[in-house]
Design an enzyme around this catalytic site. Sequence first.
Site, PDB file in Angstrom:
ATOM      1  N   GLU A 286      16.206   3.811  10.298  1.00  0.00           N
ATOM      2  CA  GLU A 286      17.398   3.769   9.445  1.00  0.00           C
ATOM      3  C   GLU A 286      17.145   4.789   8.342  1.00  0.00           C
ATOM      4  O   GLU A 286      16.303   4.568   7.476  1.00  0.00           O
ATOM      5  CB  GLU A 286      17.568   2.374   8.817  1.00  0.00           C
ATOM      6  CG  GLU A 286      17.840   1.263   9.808  1.00  0.00           C
ATOM      7  CD  GLU A 286      19.243   1.300  10.391  1.00  0.00           C
ATOM      8  OE1 GLU A 286      20.090   2.067   9.885  1.00  0.00           O
ATOM      9  OE2 GLU A 286      19.476   0.581  11.375  1.00  0.00           O
TER      10      GLU A 286
ATOM     11  N   CYS B 216      21.942   4.160   0.739  1.00  0.00           N
ATOM     12  CA  CYS B 216      21.980   5.182   1.794  1.00  0.00           C
ATOM     13  C   CYS B 216      23.376   5.349   2.366  1.00  0.00           C
ATOM     14  O   CYS B 216      23.737   6.425   2.807  1.00  0.00           O
ATOM     15  CB  CYS B 216      20.989   4.827   2.889  1.00  0.00           C
ATOM     16  SG  CYS B 216      21.147   3.125   3.388  1.00  0.00           S
TER      17      CYS B 216
ATOM     18  N   GLY C 166       1.176   2.777   5.375  1.00  0.00           N
ATOM     19  CA  GLY C 166       2.353   2.958   6.240  1.00  0.00           C
ATOM     20  C   GLY C 166       1.984   3.721   7.498  1.00  0.00           C
ATOM     21  O   GLY C 166       2.312   3.317   8.620  1.00  0.00           O
TER      22      GLY C 166
ATOM     23  N   GLY D  60       2.509   4.762   1.324  1.00  0.00           N
ATOM     24  CA  GLY D  60       3.099   5.170   2.598  1.00  0.00           C
ATOM     25  C   GLY D  60       2.146   5.971   3.472  1.00  0.00           C
ATOM     26  O   GLY D  60       1.884   5.599   4.622  1.00  0.00           O
TER      27      GLY D  60
ATOM     28  N   GLY E 229       0.817  -1.213   0.000  1.00  0.00           N
ATOM     29  CA  GLY E 229       0.000   0.000   0.000  1.00  0.00           C
ATOM     30  C   GLY E 229       0.844   1.253   0.000  1.00  0.00           C
ATOM     31  O   GLY E 229       2.083   1.189   0.045  1.00  0.00           O
TER      32      GLY E 229
END
Length: 462
Positions: free
Chosen positions: A245, A279, A207, A203, A201
């Site tokens: 993170e 990242c 989320g 965010g 789905g």
Amino acid sequence: MKAYDGMYIDGAWRPAAGPDVIEVVNPADEQVIATVPAGTAEDVDAAVRAARAALPAWAATPPAERAARLAALRDVLAARQDEIAGTVTAELGSPPKLSQAVHAGVPIAVAGSYAELAAAYAFEERTGNSTVLHEPVGVVGAITPWNYPLHQIVAKAAPALAAGCTIVVKPAEDTPLVARLFAEAVHEAGIPAGVFNLVTGLGPVAGQALAEHPGVDLVSFTGSTAVGRRIGAIATGMVKKVALELGGKSANVILPGADLARAVNVGVANVMSNSGQTCSAWTRMLVHRDQYDEAVELAATAAAKYGDRIGPLVNAKQRDRVRAYIEKGVAEGARLVAGGPESPRERGYHVSPTVFADVTPEMTIAQEEIFGPVLSILRYEDEEDALRIANGTVYGLAGAVWAGDEAEAAAFARRMETGQVDINGGRFNPLAPFGGYKQSGVGRELGVHGLTEYLQTKSLQF
Ligand code: NAD
């Protein structure tokens, strides 16, 4: 084009509550390859309820049995490695070799590491007249990004399951297919119903509903600092535990005694890998002024060699964002020595491997995370200057130091404000804790440190 329906909830594929779908696009040719359901708060609620219901039995399952299920999961992932790699290439656009070795290979290693840790970890210890129990935190809500789509799920699900937690995962919109494949692997590995659940789905819809759900005890999020900040505020407002993170702007510091050619070549490869969508990529290369021109030349040559061998970026928005950063670098006075903002191909969300020289620390391209194949080379005067530049961003996720010997590099690394540093090209270690200083995050993933994120202590005094 395949229209998938259903989400993996309580051990079965269940129809979504609403009719909306998300289109999955192959970023290499811009074709829609599949649709998946766009889950709503109702689906999230069903998944969290299933996870809560499954928690007491899974938490009480002996660690050796949890370890056996994780070992079975590792074996299923290994048996389906080609399918995983093909799926990541289709939805993320990564070159097949990278998909095999990293996107499919690393999750097998990480799942295997948690099978071993679950079996070996001391979930009980004695201190003085107390017994300390390390108990599962409870139901985990995990929200993951698209850049290492399976790794980021496994780096949360494997330690959570090893700890005795149950979990609901909401994967990124761009890469839900490998998440579905992982749910199939969980099922095949015989992990009991409700222990692992998957809701695809958007965010801000699924989320956010997961982060806000009162039945979730710990929210574990990987993604942008902007969204992480929101999730952190929601979670701490509800006194949930939270692990974040987030982004990075890591420095690759080349000290004068280093093997310059190796340091530059490895540094360029690090930034170009996964099209710069990493990242922890070392997007700022710091070189002493006496070696600066030589390093720039080496980096430009190395980047040009990549040509169009790197894959596309994940979507059009990301490509446009990266191109805007390249234009901003030029506008702020940095010197383009490879690549540039023009698209190298007609189809697909490609950006050329790009290198900027004459970048100064305060420039936007030296401060903000670009998340594309763009390297900035900065000049430093002496070690103190290098340290000031290396530590001079809001981030602190990773980094590298190269020097004539390891001790000199390690001494510099100790002074860096960052969670991981590779010394003279040190290799990735799936057991080493991974996570950020400063605004790069809260908490650690991988290895035993990743396991303890999912545990809380209870002490019994005798
Ligand atoms: P993003 O923050 O937009 O999305 C990440 C996840 O959060 C997705 O699943 C998304 O659907 C969800 N999300 C978005 N808005 C939400 C909301 N309001 N509430 C709840 N969930 C929401 O990030 P992205 O663009 O997918 O990923 C790129 C970013 O992730 C980069 O900044 C990168 O540095 C960071 N990242 C960090 C790490 C790390 O380990 N530190 C690893 C990978 C990526």
